[in-house]
Design a protein around this motif. Structure first.
Motif, PDB file in Angstrom:
ATOM      1  N   LEU A   1       0.853  -1.184   0.000  1.00 33.33           N
ATOM      2  CA  LEU A   1       0.000   0.000   0.000  1.00 33.33           C
ATOM      3  C   LEU A   1       0.893   1.239   0.000  1.00 33.33           C
ATOM      4  CD1 LEU A   1      -2.731  -1.022   2.607  1.00 33.33           C
ATOM      5  CD2 LEU A   1      -3.020  -0.809   0.135  1.00 33.33           C
ATOM      6  N   ASP A   2       0.673   2.093  -0.998  1.00 31.67           N
ATOM      7  CA  ASP A   2       1.443   3.330  -1.102  1.00 31.67           C
ATOM      8  C   ASP A   2       0.502   4.462  -1.480  1.00 31.67           C
ATOM      9  OD1 ASP A   2       0.863   2.792  -3.747  1.00 31.67           O
ATOM     10  OD2 ASP A   2       2.906   2.207  -4.271  1.00 31.67           O
ATOM     11  N   ALA A   3       1.051   5.599  -1.844  1.00 31.09           N
ATOM     12  CA  ALA A   3       0.227   6.764  -2.176  1.00 31.09           C
ATOM     13  C   ALA A   3      -0.681   6.485  -3.365  1.00 31.09           C
ATOM     14  CB  ALA A   3       1.129   7.963  -2.466  1.00 31.09           C
ATOM     15  N   ALA A   4      -0.162   5.772  -4.373  1.00 33.35           N
ATOM     16  CA  ALA A   4      -0.987   5.441  -5.540  1.00 33.35           C
ATOM     17  C   ALA A   4      -2.165   4.565  -5.129  1.00 33.35           C
ATOM     18  CB  ALA A   4      -0.138   4.732  -6.601  1.00 33.35           C
ATOM     19  N   ALA A   5      -1.915   3.622  -4.227  1.00 30.86           N
ATOM     20  CA  ALA A   5      -2.990   2.762  -3.732  1.00 30.86           C
ATOM     21  C   ALA A   5      -4.017   3.589  -2.965  1.00 30.86           C
ATOM     22  CB  ALA A   5      -2.420   1.664  -2.841  1.00 30.86           C
ATOM     23  N   GLY A   6      -3.556   4.567  -2.215  1.00 28.40           N
ATOM     24  CA  GLY A   6      -4.476   5.436  -1.485  1.00 28.40           C
ATOM     25  C   GLY A   6      -5.385   6.219  -2.420  1.00 28.40           C
ATOM     26  N   THR A   7      -4.832   6.631  -3.566  1.00 28.79           N
ATOM     27  CA  THR A   7      -5.640   7.344  -4.559  1.00 28.79           C
ATOM     28  C   THR A   7      -6.706   6.417  -5.140  1.00 28.79           C
ATOM     29  OG1 THR A   7      -3.776   8.780  -5.134  1.00 28.79           O
ATOM     30  CG2 THR A   7      -5.564   8.583  -6.743  1.00 28.79           C
ATOM     31  N   GLN A   8      -6.325   5.176  -5.439  1.00 29.57           N
ATOM     32  CA  GLN A   8      -7.282   4.210  -5.983  1.00 29.57           C
ATOM     33  C   GLN A   8      -8.363   3.880  -4.958  1.00 29.57           C
ATOM     34  OE1 GLN A   8      -5.485   0.797  -8.125  1.00 29.57           O
ATOM     35  NE2 GLN A   8      -3.547   1.916  -7.986  1.00 29.57           N
ATOM     36  N   LEU A   9      -7.974   3.737  -3.711  1.00 24.90           N
ATOM     37  CA  LEU A   9      -8.964   3.456  -2.665  1.00 24.90           C
ATOM     38  C   LEU A   9      -9.946   4.617  -2.535  1.00 24.90           C
ATOM     39  CD1 LEU A   9      -6.768   1.859   0.173  1.00 24.90           C
ATOM     40  CD2 LEU A   9      -8.519   0.717  -1.196  1.00 24.90           C
ATOM     41  N   GLY A  10      -9.433   5.833  -2.553  1.00 27.34           N
ATOM     42  CA  GLY A  10     -10.307   7.001  -2.453  1.00 27.34           C
ATOM     43  C   GLY A  10     -11.292   7.065  -3.602  1.00 27.34           C
ATOM     44  N   ALA A  11     -10.837   6.732  -4.814  1.00 25.74           N
ATOM     45  CA  ALA A  11     -11.720   6.755  -5.979  1.00 25.74           C
ATOM     46  C   ALA A  11     -12.829   5.720  -5.842  1.00 25.74           C
ATOM     47  CB  ALA A  11     -10.908   6.504  -7.249  1.00 25.74           C
ATOM     48  N   ALA A  12     -12.474   4.539  -5.351  1.00 26.49           N
ATOM     49  CA  ALA A  12     -13.476   3.481  -5.194  1.00 26.49           C
ATOM     50  C   ALA A  12     -14.480   3.813  -4.101  1.00 26.49           C
ATOM     51  CB  ALA A  12     -12.789   2.147  -4.889  1.00 26.49           C
TER      52      ALA A  12
END
Length: 699
Positions: free
Chosen positions: A16-27
């Protein structure tokens, strides 16, 4: 409503990194979610800051739940805290890199609002404990517990190694013990079969001194195998009268009973035989470790307690019985707590005994019994949220793994940790769903899940479930699989998996192949009414099925089907109409017709059992055409007209059968034409004949 998500990669052990955090927020429909590395240690300050100004906080860590709760309490926050495990459920698996859609789904489900409150069942315990068992087991425990709770002892046998000392607690002895009730309201009945009544005995030892066979020990019980009935002990007891060898010969003289708040049963075989024991009843038997564990629990059960009322019951929908005929008995047969009983044409559930397994709701064909903690609508929303969020985040072929919050949750966590020891862990497409009890969710939710896009539904059971629950779940799954296969969806969709170790779970979930499901995801919500949910789900699955099919043959005992009437035998007496609890069978006020609406039929069998001509047969099937909702005429006949006033009042066949059966009966042999009259004309004819007879007698 603002929800703050706190996600941590647990010291970089999850991808889990910043890119994953962006994807989680979008979902999840939020801003990018910051990913912490040491949320429970170095970065705990960021957690504390998020507690201000939000409605809910979802923490993606269950290992440090206690720490996060304590910190929130110290800060004085009022924001509800919700916790979800994304580490063992996927973040540590061999497929952790593909588990982001599952993590998003779990976070979204955790953020759902709390279900509406349900009624509460109250218990009131003053701590009056009855310890039941042999003296060498019961007496030491009575000595240990008497300073903490109000102890009474019921001895089932004496002991040469134990003795009754000062009268510090009430003592009884007996056999044929029966225990009924629950926490705060136990009633115990037994037979005082030993000649010495411990309630009367003053423990003066006079009987012991005079007994020539040494048949009396210091628990003041007579070993009847040694006793030769000299009667010396009776004489020694004198006016005390505690010894009476004739007690059993006097009607009711040996019957005893008492009321207690708690039961500590040390019998080798529990006196209560239900799989789910009542609240306040502990039966550790001879297991010393369990005795100490249960004794600690017992001492904490003094005061007022409450639990949810786990069920709701709609009497009007119940297909249990009509007119003394038993139809559906599924809930009574499956209840492992024996909380459900026959109550006239319906059933009665004792909320004090109900343990909340929900099996009764799963097997109920009509939806009369519904689960209330959480409600079916709440569980449906959770399943829909999981699957929709998973798909929105890019996940495919989701599988739901239902498990209990007890042993099931433990095995999920263990399997997740095995991934750090070279195992695969929980695959990225398998979403664990925790239940209060695995029997609480049935075919309505499963089929709704397939309509929402699930490729598999698995229910994990362990040795904590009652055997009858496993049979019921298996039957429900066979029905669900028959429907999915009948609609042309390929593969195995529903499985009951029996797991004892985390290694077994790891092997199973990683070998599970996704089945075919609908490409178009349903939008309906699971309803409170079971049949309504099934109708929505079946309609969607049928509309988007790989093949076109009009009906599916179902196994016996299914909750859908037709009624076939033998027209040659049926007299249109309409007994079946009066017995049908679901209005599947109806008459016609304007003509002698027996009509049927197939979608209403729950195949309870009441019509079949009620029919006096044995003219009805049940045919389990799922009819998928509009005809299932339409009135069908199963039988009809020309009306029979009253021979007096010509008013129609029955059918020709019914009158013919009645005349044939009653023409030789003494009450009708001279007045057979009355059977061919309507009720009104029959009364007029009887009164006219009576008047003529009176005039004749007068003359």
């Amino acid at each position: 409503m603002t929800t703050e998500f706190k996600v941590c990669n647990c010291n970089r052990t999850m991808p889990l990194d910043a890119a994953a955090g962006t994807q989680l927020g979008a979902a999840l429909g939020t801003a990018p979610i910051p990913i912490a590395t040491e949320l429970c240690r170095r970065e705990v300050g960021t957690y504390l800051k998020t507690l201000d100004g939000v409605d809910d906080v979802v923490v993606a860590c269950t290992q440090e739940r206690s720490l996060f709760v304590e910190l929130a309490q110290q800060k004085g926050t009022v924001a509800p805290l919700r916790f979800v495990n994304i580490r063992e459920t996927g973040g540590w698996s061999a497929q952790a890199g593909q588990a982001l859609p599952k993590m998003a789904a779990l976070l979204a489900a955790a953020a759902l609002p709390d279900p509406e409150p349900v009624p509460i069942v109250n218990y009131d315990s003053a701590g009056h404990v009855l310890i039941i068992g042999p003296a060498d087991q019961a007496l030491p425990w009575a000595q240990r517990l008497r300073e903490q709770v109000d102890v009474s002892v019921l001895l089932t046998s004496g002991s040469e190694s134990q003795m009754l000392g000062e009268r510090s607690f009430p003592s009884f002895s007996g056999k044929k013990i029966k225990v009924d009730g629950w926490l705060g309201a136990f009633n115990v009945r037994w037979q005082q079969d030993n000649p010495i009544d411990l309630e009367s005995c003053i423990r003066c030892n006079a009987c012991i001194e005079v007994c020539p066979e040494s048949a009396i020990d210091l628990t003041y019980q007579i070993d009847l195998d040694k006793c030769r009935s000299h009667g010396d002990c009776v004489k020694a007891c004198g006016s005390i009268g505690a010894i009476n060898f004739a007690r059993g010969e006097l009607a009711g003289a040996n019957e005893r009973n008492g009321e207690f708040d708690l039961i500590f049963d040390l019998s080798s075989t529990p006196l209560v035989h239900t799989h789910q024991l009542p609240q306040g009843y502990f039966a550790p038997g001879q297991d010393v470790a369990r005795q100490f564990e249960d004794s600690l629990k017992l001492t904490q059960m003094v005061g007022q307690f409450e639990k949810p009322k786990f069920f709701s019951y709609k009497e009007k929908l119940c297909a249990h019985s009509r007119n003394g005929k038993i139809g559906c008995n599924a809930c009574i047969e499956i209840c492992s707590a024996e909380a459900i009983s026959h109550n006239g044409n319906h059933v009665k559930v004792n909320p004090n005994l109900c343990a909340g397994c929900g099996a009764c709701t799963t097997v109920c064909p009509s939806g009369a019994m519904a689960y209330a903690y959480p409600r079916t609508e709440d569980m449906g929303l959770r399943v829909k949220t999981l699957l929709n969020t998973y798909a929105k985040a890019g996940g495919r072929q989701a599988g739901l793994l239902f498990h209990s919050k007890g042993q099931g949750a433990t095995l999920i966590a263990q399997a997740g940790r095995l991934a750090k020891a070279g195992w695969n862990g929980i695959p990225a497409r398998i979403i664990p769903v925790e239940l209060h009890h695995t029997a609480a969710v049935g075919i309505d939710v499963w089929l709704a899940a397939f309509a929402y896009g699930a490729a598999n539904v698995s229910v994990m059971v362990t040795d904590e479930e009652a055997p009858q629950y496993l049979d019921a779940l298996q039957q429900q799954m066979e029905l669900a699989q028959t429907i999915m296969s009948g609609l042309g969806y390929a593969g195995v969709h529903v499985q009951l998996i029996r797991i004892n170790t985390a290694a077994e779970l790891d092997t199973y979930v990683n070998a599970l192949a996704p089945a075919q499901t609908t490409e178009i995801r349903a939008t309906f919500n699971v309803a409170a009414d079971k049949r309504t949910t099934l109708e929505f789900a079946l309609d969607h699955l049928h509309r988007h099925a790989p093949i076109s099919v009009e009906q599916i043959a179902l196994p016996a005992g299914s909750l859908y089907g037709a009624v076939v009437v033998n027209r040659d035998a049926c007299t249109l007496c309409m007994s079946c109409v009066g017995a049908c609890p679901e209005s599947a069978l109806t008459d016609n006020a304007n003509a002698p017709q027996l009509r049927f609406i197939e979608k209403n039929c729950v195949q309870c069998g009441l019509c079949e059992k009620t029919c006096p001509e044995n003219a009805i047969t049940l045919v389990p099937r799922l009819l998928l055409t509009p005809a299932a909702k339409e009135l069908q005429v199963l039988n009809e006949a020309e009306p029979f007209h009253c021979i007096s006033c010509q008013k129609p009042f029955g059918t020709a066949k019914m009158i013919e059968n009645m005349v044939g059966k009653l023409s030789m009966h003494g009450a009708f042999s001279g007045n057979i034409n009355r059977l061919k009259m309507c009720p009104d004309c029959r009364v007029v004819d009887m009164m006219a004949n009576k008047q003529e007879s009176s005039v004749s007698d007068f003359k």
